[in-house]
Design a protein around this motif. Sequence first.
Motif, PDB file in Angstrom:
ATOM      1  N   GLY A 132       3.114  17.817  44.162  1.00  0.00           N
ATOM      2  CA  GLY A 132       1.854  18.277  44.745  1.00  0.00           C
ATOM      3  C   GLY A 132       0.739  17.371  44.288  1.00  0.00           C
ATOM      4  N   SER A 133      -0.457  17.929  44.151  1.00  0.00           N
ATOM      5  CA  SER A 133      -1.605  17.134  43.697  1.00  0.00           C
ATOM      6  C   SER A 133      -2.562  18.038  42.927  1.00  0.00           C
ATOM      7  CB  SER A 133      -2.335  16.530  44.910  1.00  0.00           C
ATOM      8  OG  SER A 133      -2.869  17.570  45.729  1.00  0.00           O
ATOM      9  N   SER A 134      -3.355  17.435  42.084  1.00  0.00           N
ATOM     10  CA  SER A 134      -4.326  18.231  41.319  1.00  0.00           C
ATOM     11  C   SER A 134      -5.763  17.913  41.670  1.00  0.00           C
ATOM     12  CB  SER A 134      -4.068  18.044  39.820  1.00  0.00           C
ATOM     13  OG  SER A 134      -2.945  18.826  39.434  1.00  0.00           O
ATOM     14  N   PHE A 135      -5.973  16.997  42.598  1.00  0.00           N
ATOM     15  CA  PHE A 135      -7.351  16.659  43.003  1.00  0.00           C
ATOM     16  C   PHE A 135      -7.419  16.377  44.502  1.00  0.00           C
ATOM     17  CE2 PHE A 135      -9.017  16.557  38.771  1.00  0.00           C
ATOM     18  CZ  PHE A 135      -7.933  16.204  37.983  1.00  0.00           C
ATOM     19  N   PRO A 136      -8.480  16.818  45.184  1.00  0.00           N
ATOM     20  CA  PRO A 136      -8.655  16.504  46.607  1.00  0.00           C
ATOM     21  C   PRO A 136      -8.628  14.980  46.796  1.00  0.00           C
ATOM     22  CG  PRO A 136     -10.264  18.141  45.922  1.00  0.00           C
ATOM     23  CD  PRO A 136      -9.588  17.646  44.663  1.00  0.00           C
ATOM     24  N   GLY A 137      -7.952  14.571  47.849  1.00  0.00           N
ATOM     25  CA  GLY A 137      -7.902  13.126  48.159  1.00  0.00           C
ATOM     26  C   GLY A 137      -6.718  12.428  47.514  1.00  0.00           C
ATOM     27  N   GLN A 138      -6.119  13.070  46.498  1.00  0.00           N
ATOM     28  CA  GLN A 138      -5.015  12.414  45.782  1.00  0.00           C
ATOM     29  C   GLN A 138      -3.815  12.196  46.701  1.00  0.00           C
ATOM     30  OE1 GLN A 138      -3.658  14.665  42.330  1.00  0.00           O
ATOM     31  NE2 GLN A 138      -1.612  13.720  42.406  1.00  0.00           N
ATOM     32  N   LEU A 139      -3.587  13.106  47.670  1.00  0.00           N
ATOM     33  CA  LEU A 139      -2.329  13.105  48.430  1.00  0.00           C
ATOM     34  C   LEU A 139      -2.576  13.181  49.934  1.00  0.00           C
ATOM     35  CD1 LEU A 139       0.691  13.404  47.489  1.00  0.00           C
ATOM     36  CD2 LEU A 139       0.431  15.862  47.852  1.00  0.00           C
ATOM     37  N   ASN A 140      -1.749  12.455  50.728  1.00  0.00           N
ATOM     38  CA  ASN A 140      -1.732  12.663  52.175  1.00  0.00           C
ATOM     39  C   ASN A 140      -0.717  13.767  52.434  1.00  0.00           C
ATOM     40  OD1 ASN A 140      -0.553  12.545  54.879  1.00  0.00           O
ATOM     41  ND2 ASN A 140      -1.944  10.815  55.203  1.00  0.00           N
ATOM     42  N   PHE A 141      -1.183  14.958  52.792  1.00  0.00           N
ATOM     43  CA  PHE A 141      -0.292  16.129  52.888  1.00  0.00           C
ATOM     44  C   PHE A 141       0.837  15.893  53.895  1.00  0.00           C
ATOM     45  CE2 PHE A 141      -2.952  18.191  50.079  1.00  0.00           C
ATOM     46  CZ  PHE A 141      -4.220  18.530  50.557  1.00  0.00           C
ATOM     47  N   ARG A 142       0.507  15.269  55.050  1.00  0.00           N
ATOM     48  CA  ARG A 142       1.519  15.060  56.099  1.00  0.00           C
ATOM     49  C   ARG A 142       2.612  14.124  55.567  1.00  0.00           C
ATOM     50  NH1 ARG A 142      -1.446  12.837  59.173  1.00  0.00           N
ATOM     51  NH2 ARG A 142      -0.750  10.673  58.959  1.00  0.00           N
ATOM     52  N   LYS A 143       2.203  13.016  54.946  1.00  0.00           N
ATOM     53  CA  LYS A 143       3.203  12.055  54.458  1.00  0.00           C
ATOM     54  C   LYS A 143       4.030  12.688  53.333  1.00  0.00           C
ATOM     55  CE  LYS A 143       0.970   7.721  55.806  1.00  0.00           C
ATOM     56  NZ  LYS A 143      -0.252   6.976  55.337  1.00  0.00           N
ATOM     57  N   ALA A 144       3.384  13.479  52.489  1.00  0.00           N
ATOM     58  CA  ALA A 144       4.106  14.144  51.396  1.00  0.00           C
ATOM     59  C   ALA A 144       5.168  15.072  51.974  1.00  0.00           C
ATOM     60  CB  ALA A 144       3.132  14.932  50.527  1.00  0.00           C
ATOM     61  N   PHE A 145       4.803  15.820  53.033  1.00  0.00           N
ATOM     62  CA  PHE A 145       5.769  16.724  53.676  1.00  0.00           C
ATOM     63  C   PHE A 145       6.909  15.922  54.294  1.00  0.00           C
ATOM     64  CE2 PHE A 145       7.752  19.074  57.042  1.00  0.00           C
ATOM     65  CZ  PHE A 145       7.785  20.390  56.599  1.00  0.00           C
ATOM     66  N   GLN A 146       6.543  14.857  55.029  1.00  0.00           N
ATOM     67  CA  GLN A 146       7.586  14.074  55.728  1.00  0.00           C
ATOM     68  C   GLN A 146       8.518  13.375  54.736  1.00  0.00           C
ATOM     69  OE1 GLN A 146       4.755  11.911  58.096  1.00  0.00           O
ATOM     70  NE2 GLN A 146       5.027  13.268  59.912  1.00  0.00           N
ATOM     71  N   ASN A 147       7.971  12.820  53.659  1.00  0.00           N
ATOM     72  CA  ASN A 147       8.815  12.183  52.629  1.00  0.00           C
ATOM     73  C   ASN A 147       9.767  13.214  52.028  1.00  0.00           C
ATOM     74  OD1 ASN A 147       7.563   9.735  52.959  1.00  0.00           O
ATOM     75  ND2 ASN A 147       6.216   9.941  51.174  1.00  0.00           N
ATOM     76  N   THR A 148       9.218  14.399  51.734  1.00  0.00           N
ATOM     77  CA  THR A 148      10.031  15.446  51.112  1.00  0.00           C
ATOM     78  C   THR A 148      11.136  15.899  52.053  1.00  0.00           C
ATOM     79  OG1 THR A 148       8.122  16.156  49.820  1.00  0.00           O
ATOM     80  CG2 THR A 148       9.923  17.739  50.051  1.00  0.00           C
ATOM     81  N   LEU A 149      10.787  16.086  53.338  1.00  0.00           N
ATOM     82  CA  LEU A 149      11.797  16.511  54.326  1.00  0.00           C
ATOM     83  C   LEU A 149      12.891  15.453  54.459  1.00  0.00           C
ATOM     84  CD1 LEU A 149      12.793  18.510  56.476  1.00  0.00           C
ATOM     85  CD2 LEU A 149      11.370  17.281  58.148  1.00  0.00           C
ATOM     86  N   GLU A 150      12.483  14.182  54.506  1.00  0.00           N
ATOM     87  CA  GLU A 150      13.453  13.068  54.631  1.00  0.00           C
ATOM     88  C   GLU A 150      14.425  13.105  53.442  1.00  0.00           C
ATOM     89  OE1 GLU A 150      11.673   8.870  54.855  1.00  0.00           O
ATOM     90  OE2 GLU A 150      12.646   9.025  52.877  1.00  0.00           O
ATOM     91  N   CYS A 151      13.916  13.335  52.235  1.00  0.00           N
ATOM     92  CA  CYS A 151      14.767  13.370  51.037  1.00  0.00           C
ATOM     93  C   CYS A 151      15.662  14.606  51.040  1.00  0.00           C
ATOM     94  CB  CYS A 151      13.904  13.377  49.783  1.00  0.00           C
ATOM     95  SG  CYS A 151      12.955  11.874  49.547  1.00  0.00           S
ATOM     96  N   LEU A 152      15.087  15.768  51.364  1.00  0.00           N
ATOM     97  CA  LEU A 152      15.899  17.002  51.388  1.00  0.00           C
ATOM     98  C   LEU A 152      17.021  16.863  52.416  1.00  0.00           C
ATOM     99  CD1 LEU A 152      13.115  19.774  51.158  1.00  0.00           C
ATOM    100  CD2 LEU A 152      14.876  19.259  49.436  1.00  0.00           C
ATOM    101  N   ARG A 153      16.725  16.152  53.517  1.00  0.00           N
ATOM    102  CA  ARG A 153      17.744  15.978  54.566  1.00  0.00           C
ATOM    103  C   ARG A 153      18.917  15.164  54.018  1.00  0.00           C
ATOM    104  NH1 ARG A 153      16.850  17.162  59.497  1.00  0.00           N
ATOM    105  NH2 ARG A 153      14.625  16.752  59.680  1.00  0.00           N
ATOM    106  N   GLU A 154      18.623  14.119  53.206  1.00  0.00           N
ATOM    107  CA  GLU A 154      19.713  13.296  52.648  1.00  0.00           C
ATOM    108  C   GLU A 154      20.540  14.112  51.647  1.00  0.00           C
ATOM    109  OE1 GLU A 154      17.102   9.207  52.842  1.00  0.00           O
ATOM    110  OE2 GLU A 154      18.929   9.223  51.589  1.00  0.00           O
ATOM    111  N   VAL A 155      19.880  14.993  50.909  1.00  0.00           N
ATOM    112  CA  VAL A 155      20.619  15.872  49.988  1.00  0.00           C
ATOM    113  C   VAL A 155      21.425  16.884  50.810  1.00  0.00           C
ATOM    114  CG1 VAL A 155      20.403  17.591  48.154  1.00  0.00           C
ATOM    115  CG2 VAL A 155      18.878  15.591  48.187  1.00  0.00           C
TER     116      VAL A 155
END
Length: 424
Positions: A177-200
Motif C-alpha cells: 500500500g502507501s502511507s502518503f498521498p501521491g506515493q502510489l499509482n493505485f491503478r498500476k498497483a492493482f494491475q501489478n498485484t493482479l498480474e502477480c496473483l495470476r502467476e501464483v
Amino acid sequence: MHIDKHQIAQHNQRLEASHGRRFAQLAEDLPNVEKIVQQLNDFQVAIPSWALGTGGTRFGRFSGGGEPRNLEEKIADIGILHALNRSSGSISLHIPWDIPEDYAAIRTLAAHYGLVFDAMNSNTFQDQSGQPLSYKFGSMQHVDRAVRQQAIDHNIDVIKQGMELGSKSLTVWLADGSSFPGQLNFRKAFQNTLECLREVYEALPDDWKMFVEYKAFEPNFYSTTVGDWGQSLLYASKLGEKAYTLVDLGHHLPNANIEQIVALLLMEGKLGGFHFNDSKYGDDDLTTGSIKPYQLFLIFNELVEGMDSRGMDHTKDLGWMIDASHNLKDPLEDLVQSVEAILVAYAQALLVDREALIEAQASNDVVQAQEVLQHAFRTDVRPLVAEARKRAGAALDPLALFRDLDVRGKLIKERGTKAVATGL
Ligand code: LRH
Ligand code: MN
C-alpha cells in the motif's frame, strides 16, 4: 508434555453430574439436539503456528515462558489444545517462520496428535536475511518487476511446501500500500498485484484454493492495495474459480457491518474463509468473542443461513482459522477461549428458528425478528459445546484441566523461560 485419556476421564468424571443436569435441561427444549451436538463435534478450527508464543507491540513484549522453540514443539502445543477440546484439528503454517526441515517427519508428528495441515501463509511483508530485494515499498504492487518476481517465486515455493504437507490452500495477505498521498499509482498497483496473483494462481494444483486476505490499514496508513472486501472480491473474481476472499475480523474500518459482507460474499460463492479474532479499535488480534460476541453470533447466523441456502458443508467448504496475537494471556489459554467462543457462536446460530425469522422478515415484524435472533443469542449453549467435547473424548472444561495439570508450569520446566517462538 502429553495429556492422556485417563487425565481427561478423571476430569470429566468430577464434572459429569453438574454437566449432565445442565445438558439434559437444555436438550429437553431442543428437538434437533443430537444433530447440533454432531455438527459441533465435526467443526474443526485451524490453529495458527504463529500464535503459540507471546505476541507484542512496538512498545513491548512480555514473554510468559515455556514457549515452543521450533515447529515440532509448536505441533506438540497444538496437540495439547486438540487433546483438551478435540476442535483444533489442523495447523496453519506461516512461511518462512515455520519451514519444516523434514516434511515426512513433520507430517507424521502432526498425525500422531491427530492434526492435519490447513492453509499455508506466505510472507512478503518482511525482508528475510539474505533476501536479494526489499519489500519496503511493497511486493506484488512494486514498481520493479524483479521485486514482483521475487514475491511470485516465494508464493509458488510456499505452495510446493504445502503440497508436501497435504495442505490444500494458500492464504495471500499483502501488506502492500502507501502511507502518503501521491506515493502510489493505485491503478498500476492493482494491475501489478493482479498480474502477480495470476502467476501464483496458475501454479495452484487443481484441488487447491487461494484466499486473498484484505485489510484496511497497517502497516501502510494511507492506502492498502487489497484494502477491503470489494477489492479482494475484484481480485478473486478476475483470477478464477479457485480464488476466494478471506475475512479477518480485525481487518475492517470501525463499525463495518461484517455480517453483511459475509452474507454477500457467500451469495457470490466467493467467501473462502475466516481469520477469527476480536478487536475494539484496529487489528488488535484479541481473543475471539472477547469484545463483540454479538457480532460473532450475527456473523455465524449469516454463515449458517447462507451456507444452508447453497447446500454447503459446514465442516469443509470454508476455511475456519484463528489469527490472534497474545500480548497478555497465556497463548494456549487464549486459544482455548477463542475456540470455545467460535463453537458457542456456531451453536447459537444453529438454534435460530429460521422459519420464524423468515416469517418476521416477510411481514416486516422488526420486533419479532430481533426476538428470534436474541432468543438464540441469549440461550446458554455451553452445555451443548461441552457435550460435543465429551463425546469426542475431550475435556468438559478445557481451561480448568489446563490449569489443574499445570501445563504451562511443565512447559516452562521443559523449555525454560527464555525461548521466543517465531511469529508475530
Ligand atoms: C495480517 C495478518 C495475516 C497474517 C498475519 C500474521 O494482519 O492478519 O493474516 O499473515 O496477520
Ligand atoms: Mn489474518
